[in-house]
Design a protein around this motif. Sequence first.
Motif, PDB file in Angstrom:
ATOM      1  N   ALA A 286      10.385  -2.423  11.258  1.00 26.31           N
ATOM      2  CA  ALA A 286      10.685  -2.353   9.829  1.00 26.31           C
ATOM      3  C   ALA A 286      10.191  -1.011   9.323  1.00 26.31           C
ATOM      4  CB  ALA A 286      10.021  -3.492   9.061  1.00 26.31           C
ATOM      5  N   THR A 287      11.080  -0.250   8.718  1.00 28.29           N
ATOM      6  CA  THR A 287      10.697   1.047   8.174  1.00 28.29           C
ATOM      7  C   THR A 287      10.948   1.071   6.676  1.00 28.29           C
ATOM      8  OG1 THR A 287      12.892   1.995   8.633  1.00 28.29           O
ATOM      9  CG2 THR A 287      11.203   2.250  10.334  1.00 28.29           C
ATOM     10  N   PHE A 288      10.116   1.847   5.976  1.00 30.75           N
ATOM     11  CA  PHE A 288      10.243   2.025   4.530  1.00 30.75           C
ATOM     12  C   PHE A 288      10.242   3.521   4.264  1.00 30.75           C
ATOM     13  CE2 PHE A 288       8.303   2.162   0.194  1.00 30.75           C
ATOM     14  CZ  PHE A 288       9.343   1.521  -0.479  1.00 30.75           C
ATOM     15  N   ASP A 289      11.329   4.018   3.723  1.00 30.18           N
ATOM     16  CA  ASP A 289      11.509   5.465   3.540  1.00 30.18           C
ATOM     17  C   ASP A 289      11.323   6.205   4.855  1.00 30.18           C
ATOM     18  OD1 ASP A 289      12.137   5.320   0.869  1.00 30.18           O
ATOM     19  OD2 ASP A 289      10.091   5.639   0.178  1.00 30.18           O
ATOM     20  N   GLY A 290      11.774   5.598   5.946  1.00 31.87           N
ATOM     21  CA  GLY A 290      11.718   6.233   7.251  1.00 31.87           C
ATOM     22  C   GLY A 290      10.387   6.136   7.963  1.00 31.87           C
ATOM     23  N   LYS A 291       9.378   5.541   7.325  1.00 33.01           N
ATOM     24  CA  LYS A 291       8.055   5.407   7.928  1.00 33.01           C
ATOM     25  C   LYS A 291       7.868   3.994   8.466  1.00 33.01           C
ATOM     26  CE  LYS A 291       6.025   8.854   4.817  1.00 33.01           C
ATOM     27  NZ  LYS A 291       4.997   9.122   3.785  1.00 33.01           N
ATOM     28  N   ASP A 292       7.069   3.871   9.521  1.00 31.91           N
ATOM     29  CA  ASP A 292       6.821   2.580  10.149  1.00 31.91           C
ATOM     30  C   ASP A 292       6.015   1.696   9.205  1.00 31.91           C
ATOM     31  OD1 ASP A 292       6.273   0.402  11.743  1.00 31.91           O
ATOM     32  OD2 ASP A 292       5.229   1.537  13.308  1.00 31.91           O
ATOM     33  N   LEU A 293       6.692   0.733   8.581  1.00 29.40           N
ATOM     34  CA  LEU A 293       6.034  -0.140   7.613  1.00 29.40           C
ATOM     35  C   LEU A 293       4.991  -1.021   8.290  1.00 29.40           C
ATOM     36  CD1 LEU A 293       5.960  -1.253   4.695  1.00 29.40           C
ATOM     37  CD2 LEU A 293       7.713  -2.896   5.391  1.00 29.40           C
ATOM     38  N   LEU A 294       5.273  -1.485   9.487  1.00 33.40           N
ATOM     39  CA  LEU A 294       4.404  -2.441  10.165  1.00 33.40           C
ATOM     40  C   LEU A 294       3.091  -1.807  10.612  1.00 33.40           C
ATOM     41  CD1 LEU A 294       7.116  -4.275  12.291  1.00 33.40           C
ATOM     42  CD2 LEU A 294       6.284  -4.843   9.994  1.00 33.40           C
ATOM     43  N   ALA A 295       3.032  -0.481  10.648  1.00 31.98           N
ATOM     44  CA  ALA A 295       1.806   0.214  11.043  1.00 31.98           C
ATOM     45  C   ALA A 295       0.842   0.383   9.871  1.00 31.98           C
ATOM     46  CB  ALA A 295       2.138   1.581  11.632  1.00 31.98           C
ATOM     47  N   LEU A 296       1.280   0.055   8.664  1.00 33.16           N
ATOM     48  CA  LEU A 296       0.458   0.248   7.468  1.00 33.16           C
ATOM     49  C   LEU A 296      -0.329  -1.007   7.133  1.00 33.16           C
ATOM     50  CD1 LEU A 296       3.046   2.060   5.138  1.00 33.16           C
ATOM     51  CD2 LEU A 296       1.348   3.114   6.680  1.00 33.16           C
ATOM     52  N   GLU A 297      -1.530  -0.809   6.597  1.00 28.18           N
ATOM     53  CA  GLU A 297      -2.316  -1.915   6.072  1.00 28.18           C
ATOM     54  C   GLU A 297      -1.682  -2.399   4.760  1.00 28.18           C
ATOM     55  OE1 GLU A 297      -4.930  -3.412   7.501  1.00 28.18           O
ATOM     56  OE2 GLU A 297      -4.642  -2.104   9.230  1.00 28.18           O
ATOM     57  N   PRO A 298      -1.992  -3.647   4.340  1.00 28.12           N
ATOM     58  CA  PRO A 298      -1.378  -4.158   3.105  1.00 28.12           C
ATOM     59  C   PRO A 298      -1.564  -3.239   1.898  1.00 28.12           C
ATOM     60  CG  PRO A 298      -2.413  -5.951   4.297  1.00 28.12           C
ATOM     61  CD  PRO A 298      -2.767  -4.693   5.031  1.00 28.12           C
ATOM     62  N   HIS A 299      -2.769  -2.685   1.716  1.00 28.80           N
ATOM     63  CA  HIS A 299      -2.994  -1.823   0.550  1.00 28.80           C
ATOM     64  C   HIS A 299      -2.211  -0.516   0.675  1.00 28.80           C
ATOM     65  CE1 HIS A 299      -6.028  -0.186   3.347  1.00 28.80           C
ATOM     66  NE2 HIS A 299      -5.927   0.940   2.667  1.00 28.80           N
ATOM     67  N   GLU A 300      -1.959  -0.072   1.908  1.00 28.32           N
ATOM     68  CA  GLU A 300      -1.162   1.130   2.107  1.00 28.32           C
ATOM     69  C   GLU A 300       0.305   0.857   1.793  1.00 28.32           C
ATOM     70  OE1 GLU A 300      -3.609   3.455   5.618  1.00 28.32           O
ATOM     71  OE2 GLU A 300      -2.344   1.754   6.195  1.00 28.32           O
ATOM     72  N   ARG A 301       0.776  -0.335   2.093  1.00 27.61           N
ATOM     73  CA  ARG A 301       2.151  -0.698   1.742  1.00 27.61           C
ATOM     74  C   ARG A 301       2.318  -0.760   0.226  1.00 27.61           C
ATOM     75  NH1 ARG A 301       3.704  -5.087   6.565  1.00 27.61           N
ATOM     76  NH2 ARG A 301       2.169  -4.273   8.049  1.00 27.61           N
ATOM     77  N   ALA A 302       1.294  -1.303  -0.445  1.00 25.65           N
ATOM     78  CA  ALA A 302       1.343  -1.349  -1.909  1.00 25.65           C
ATOM     79  C   ALA A 302       1.362   0.060  -2.491  1.00 25.65           C
ATOM     80  CB  ALA A 302       0.152  -2.141  -2.443  1.00 25.65           C
ATOM     81  N   ALA A 303       0.521   0.941  -1.950  1.00 23.97           N
ATOM     82  CA  ALA A 303       0.475   2.310  -2.454  1.00 23.97           C
ATOM     83  C   ALA A 303       1.779   3.049  -2.181  1.00 23.97           C
ATOM     84  CB  ALA A 303      -0.699   3.058  -1.812  1.00 23.97           C
ATOM     85  N   ALA A 304       2.486   2.651  -1.116  1.00 22.63           N
ATOM     86  CA  ALA A 304       3.780   3.269  -0.800  1.00 22.63           C
ATOM     87  C   ALA A 304       4.874   2.820  -1.760  1.00 22.63           C
ATOM     88  CB  ALA A 304       4.179   2.939   0.639  1.00 22.63           C
ATOM     89  N   GLY A 305       4.597   1.746  -2.522  1.00 27.41           N
ATOM     90  CA  GLY A 305       5.568   1.320  -3.536  1.00 27.41           C
ATOM     91  C   GLY A 305       6.147  -0.059  -3.326  1.00 27.41           C
ATOM     92  N   ILE A 306       5.477  -0.913  -2.539  1.00 25.57           N
ATOM     93  CA  ILE A 306       5.985  -2.259  -2.285  1.00 25.57           C
ATOM     94  C   ILE A 306       5.177  -3.269  -3.090  1.00 25.57           C
ATOM     95  CG2 ILE A 306       6.250  -4.065  -0.532  1.00 25.57           C
ATOM     96  CD1 ILE A 306       6.906  -1.905   1.476  1.00 25.57           C
ATOM     97  N   PHE A 307       5.880  -4.170  -3.763  1.00 24.29           N
ATOM     98  CA  PHE A 307       5.259  -5.208  -4.595  1.00 24.29           C
ATOM     99  C   PHE A 307       5.725  -6.563  -4.098  1.00 24.29           C
ATOM    100  CE2 PHE A 307       5.498  -8.183  -8.146  1.00 24.29           C
ATOM    101  CZ  PHE A 307       4.274  -8.043  -8.775  1.00 24.29           C
TER     102      PHE A 307
END
Length: 247
Positions: free
Chosen positions: A60-81
């Motif tokens: 799963a990628t978000f804006d081309g970055k590996d979403l699954l490699a991010l911690e939950p707070h990093e996903r939130a900071a990337a713009g996911i709610f």
Amino acid sequence: MLKIENLHATVDGKEILKGISLAIAPGEIHAIMGPNGSGKSTLSYVLAGRPGYEVTAGSATFDGKDLLALEPHERAAAGIFLGFQYPVEIPGVSNVQFLRTALNAQRRARGQLDLSAGDFLRLSREQADKLGLSMDMMKRHVNVGFSGGEKKRNEMVQMGIIDPRLAILDETDSGLDIDALRVVGDGINRIMRKPDKAVLLITHYQRLLDIVRPDFVHVLAGGRIVRSGGPELAHELEREGYAEIAA
């Protein structure tokens, strides 16, 4: 924006997602429908990074970055709610305290300055007014003593303040009466229907989709997307149910 490819995931050793593939572009609203136990909430939790949900295959990628490699707070900071089906209560923490802390943590992660107390109160009052919540309720402990409809409206206020790029909304219409459904649906449109934002909306019922009007509807059954179409697919499901599609 979001690209999911052949995603498999387990919970407590049981495989729930069995090969989900989905792409969501900026400006799009995608609805996911399906019977109970099909994996809808699991998909939302996996994308948000909830502990206990193990991805065993796929990406799963978000804006081309590996979403699954991010911690939950990093996903939130990337713009996911993530909007919860059952918003939790947090005794001892006021709404405004919770939201100002969350917003400024995300702003710092993006290299932005903290929002001042005055600016934050103006923003929170503006968002609360649009969702029919008083500032007295915003000063109460998070969701404590709120009705089901008030919890969902409060979550929309949170979304308006955080201003995410991708909103994953897990059965936001659950437990809402007709008036609250309209308020919440209008809130989703106002906050998220923009060219640079997107929504993944999980729901059982077509009634919310009459307000939000998704671009695409997907049927999730047995851990897989078994059918996709336009808004007319939701009306078909409302008439005929899932039995034929999920068989």
